[in-house]
Design a protein around this motif. Structure first.
Motif, short mmCIF file in Angstrom:
data_model
loop_
_atom_site.label_atom_id
_atom_site.label_comp_id
_atom_site.label_asym_id
_atom_site.label_seq_id
_atom_site.Cartn_x
_atom_site.Cartn_y
_atom_site.Cartn_z
N GLY A 64 54.86 45.52 37.84
CA GLY A 64 55.82 45.26 38.91
C GLY A 64 57.07 46.10 38.77
O GLY A 64 57.07 47.14 38.10
N ARG A 65 58.15 45.62 39.38
CA ARG A 65 59.40 46.37 39.36
C ARG A 65 59.87 46.64 37.92
O ARG A 65 60.52 47.64 37.65
N ARG B 261 54.27 44.34 45.21
CA ARG B 261 54.75 45.10 46.37
C ARG B 261 56.01 45.88 46.03
O ARG B 261 56.22 46.98 46.54
N GLN C 212 47.88 47.17 45.70
CA GLN C 212 48.83 46.04 45.81
C GLN C 212 48.09 44.71 45.81
O GLN C 212 47.13 44.50 46.53
N GLY D 242 48.51 40.65 46.49
CA GLY D 242 49.38 39.66 47.12
C GLY D 242 49.06 39.43 48.57
O GLY D 242 48.04 39.89 49.09
N GLY E 50 48.65 42.45 50.34
CA GLY E 50 47.82 43.38 49.59
C GLY E 50 46.45 42.77 49.41
O GLY E 50 45.94 42.11 50.31
N ALA F 2 56.83 36.09 42.63
CA ALA F 2 57.18 35.64 43.99
C ALA F 2 55.95 35.04 44.65
O ALA F 2 54.83 35.43 44.34
N GLN G 237 54.63 35.46 47.44
CA GLN G 237 53.72 36.41 48.11
C GLN G 237 52.84 37.14 47.09
O GLN G 237 51.76 37.58 47.44
N VAL H 285 53.89 39.11 30.92
CA VAL H 285 54.89 39.68 30.01
C VAL H 285 56.13 39.90 30.86
O VAL H 285 56.09 40.64 31.85
P1 FAD Z 1 60.93 41.54 40.99
O1 FAD Z 1 60.91 40.26 41.73
O2 FAD Z 1 62.18 42.36 41.07
O3 FAD Z 1 60.65 41.17 39.48
C1 FAD Z 1 60.66 42.11 38.45
C2 FAD Z 1 60.47 41.34 37.16
O4 FAD Z 1 60.37 42.25 36.09
C3 FAD Z 1 61.63 40.41 36.83
O5 FAD Z 1 61.13 39.10 36.63
C4 FAD Z 1 62.22 40.98 35.54
O6 FAD Z 1 62.65 39.98 34.63
C5 FAD Z 1 61.02 41.72 34.97
N1 FAD Z 1 61.39 42.84 34.11
C6 FAD Z 1 62.27 43.83 34.36
N2 FAD Z 1 62.27 44.72 33.35
C7 FAD Z 1 61.36 44.28 32.43
C8 FAD Z 1 60.91 44.75 31.18
N3 FAD Z 1 61.37 45.92 30.65
N4 FAD Z 1 59.99 44.04 30.50
C9 FAD Z 1 59.50 42.87 31.02
N5 FAD Z 1 59.91 42.38 32.22
C10 FAD Z 1 60.81 43.07 32.92
N6 FAD Z 1 54.88 41.02 46.90
C11 FAD Z 1 53.72 41.31 46.30
O7 FAD Z 1 53.69 41.53 45.08
N7 FAD Z 1 52.56 41.41 47.01
C12 FAD Z 1 52.51 41.20 48.35
O8 FAD Z 1 51.44 41.33 48.93
C13 FAD Z 1 53.72 40.86 49.01
N8 FAD Z 1 53.73 40.60 50.32
C14 FAD Z 1 54.90 40.22 50.93
C15 FAD Z 1 54.90 39.85 52.28
C16 FAD Z 1 56.07 39.44 52.89
C17 FAD Z 1 56.02 39.05 54.34
C18 FAD Z 1 57.27 39.41 52.15
C19 FAD Z 1 58.53 38.96 52.80
C20 FAD Z 1 57.30 39.77 50.82
C21 FAD Z 1 56.12 40.19 50.20
N9 FAD Z 1 56.09 40.56 48.85
C22 FAD Z 1 54.90 40.81 48.24
C23 FAD Z 1 57.33 40.77 48.09
C24 FAD Z 1 57.71 39.62 47.19
O9 FAD Z 1 58.50 38.70 47.90
C25 FAD Z 1 58.52 40.12 45.98
O10 FAD Z 1 59.65 40.84 46.46
C26 FAD Z 1 57.75 41.05 45.05
O11 FAD Z 1 56.52 40.44 44.70
C27 FAD Z 1 58.58 41.32 43.80
O12 FAD Z 1 57.89 42.21 42.99
P2 FAD Z 1 58.18 42.21 41.44
O13 FAD Z 1 57.84 40.87 40.86
O14 FAD Z 1 57.52 43.40 40.88
O15 FAD Z 1 59.74 42.49 41.39
#
Ligand code: FAD
Length: 322
Positions: free
Chosen positions: A211-212, A238, A251, A253, A256, A272, A274, A288
């Motif tokens: 992820g991010r 995403r 992707q 979710g 995805g 999240a 989604q 992790v």
């Molecule tokens: P973030 O929420 O920013 O989380 C990043 C995480 O990484 C944090 O918990 C942080 O603590 C951790 N982190 C950072 N650095 C490190 C490190 N060095 N080591 C360990 N951990 C670390 N999302 C999807 O994934 N799939 C979908 O299909 C999808 N569809 C969506 C549809 C709609 C209509 C909407 C509104 C949103 C959708 N989303 C979807 C987006 C979703 O809401 C989240 O924004 C997204 O899932 C966040 O991705 P993330 O967890 O990678 O990022």
């Protein structure tokens, strides 16, 4: 005993795993009769028989490759009519691929029944087949049955084990008369995707996602290295896809792909709703994340609070030694 039609997903006669899982479910509700179409269809018979198919109906007409889904719908309709005329048909089971879902919907319309998509389990009670679906971002499990006609049910990959169950597997040619619509849309070319050598995301027994927190496309190499040590597919949140770090085809979710592997490892993913929608039915979930309060930890079986740049390479090295 009633028969159950199973639509065979194969590549030139090599049966794909989701079809073998369908045979496991089909045997719970009746005698599986497999329908294999296109080039190499007859070569599927031995594998299908090893996994419980009492009969394999085949047709290798060129139309299945040259045109989109309608010839396959014509063939399944012919199979439904042939099996129903000879005895009783309990259900039609189809893998939950994009193409097969379209086939399922069109077939249900043709035979005047209903379709249930993305089932994660199928069983039967005294009123007939019942499918379990996971809905509302996997917050609920529902039991569904089709109230009219022969149910057509698509089943998500990894919903059932592959089981050896030797059966007769007699091969019969399926007689198909193609409808006027069958040749409406011709396939003019195919460009195979460059292969990564990894399993298809929706079928993989293990998925390793980033992820991010992975923080850049170049860093996805550590996610890929862990995936390769486990023979896994790579997924992405995403946030990672929107940032351009990994392709949209990976992707996981709500918007995805929906995966249901034996093991899902989420790295740097917050959890999240989604994202959960696409992976919550995974059998074992590992995360992790450096934030102990991340929502992903609410649904994991095993969680590591730590920096993925330290944890993931160590995990990869450890797995490689085994
Ligand atoms: P973030 O929420 O920013 O989380 C990043 C995480 O990484 C944090 O918990 C942080 O603590 C951790 N982190 C950072 N650095 C490190 C490190 N060095 N080591 C360990 N951990 C670390 N999302 C999807 O994934 N799939 C979908 O299909 C999808 N569809 C969506 C549809 C709609 C209509 C909407 C509104 C949103 C959708 N989303 C979807 C987006 C979703 O809401 C989240 O924004 C997204 O899932 C966040 O991705 P993330 O967890 O990678 O990022």
């Amino acid at each position: 005993m009633a028969e159950v039609l199973v639509y065979v997903d194969h590549v030139d006669g090599a049966v794909r795993k989701p079809t073998l899982e369908l045979l496991t479910l089909a045997r719970r509700i009746g005698d599986p009769v497999a329908v294999a179409l296109g080039a190499g269809a007859a070569n599927t018979a031995a594998t299908l028989a090893e996994h419980g198919a009492v009969k394999v109906l085949t047709d290798e007409a060129a139309e299945y490759a040259d045109y989109l889904v309608v010839p396959k719908v014509d063939a399944l309709q012919a199979a439904v009519e042939a099996v129903s005329a000879a005895g009783s048909l309990a259900a039609v089971l189809v893998p939950s691929s994009a193409e097969a879902k379209e086939i399922a919907a069109r077939l249900a319309l043709r035979i005047g029944s209903g379709v249930i998509t993305d089932a994660v389990d199928v069983e039967a009670d005294d009123k007939g087949p019942v499918a379990t679906q996971s809905v509302f971002a996997a917050s609920y499990s529902t039991k569904t049955r089709v109230s009219k006609g022969t149910p057509v049910i698509t089943v998500k990959p990894n919903s059932a084990p592959v089981e050896a169950a030797p059966a007769a597997g007699t091969v019969e040619a399926l007689s198909v008369t193609f409808s006027a619509q069958a040749t409406g849309t011709k396939v003019t070319g195919r460009t195979p995707r460059e292969s990564t050598g990894r399993p298809e995301l929706t079928e993989a027994a293990i998925v390793v996602s980033g992820g991010r927190g992975v923080n850049g496309s170049e860093n996805f190499s550590i996610i890929e290295a862990l995936a390769d040590s486990l023979g896994a597919a790579v997924g992405a949140s995403r946030a990672a896809v929107d940032a351009g770090w990994y392709p949209h085809t990976n992707q996981v979710g709500q918007t995805g792909k929906s995966v249901s592997p034996q093991l899902y490892i989420a790295n740097g993913i917050s959890g999240a709703i989604q994202h959960r929608a696409g992976m919550q039915t995974s059998k074992t979930i590992v995360a992790v994340n450096k934030d102990a309060e991340a929502p992903i930890f609410d649904l994991v079986d095993y969680g590591v609070v730590g920096d993925l740049f330290e944890v993931v390479p160590q995990l990869t090295e450890e797995i490689k030694t085994r």
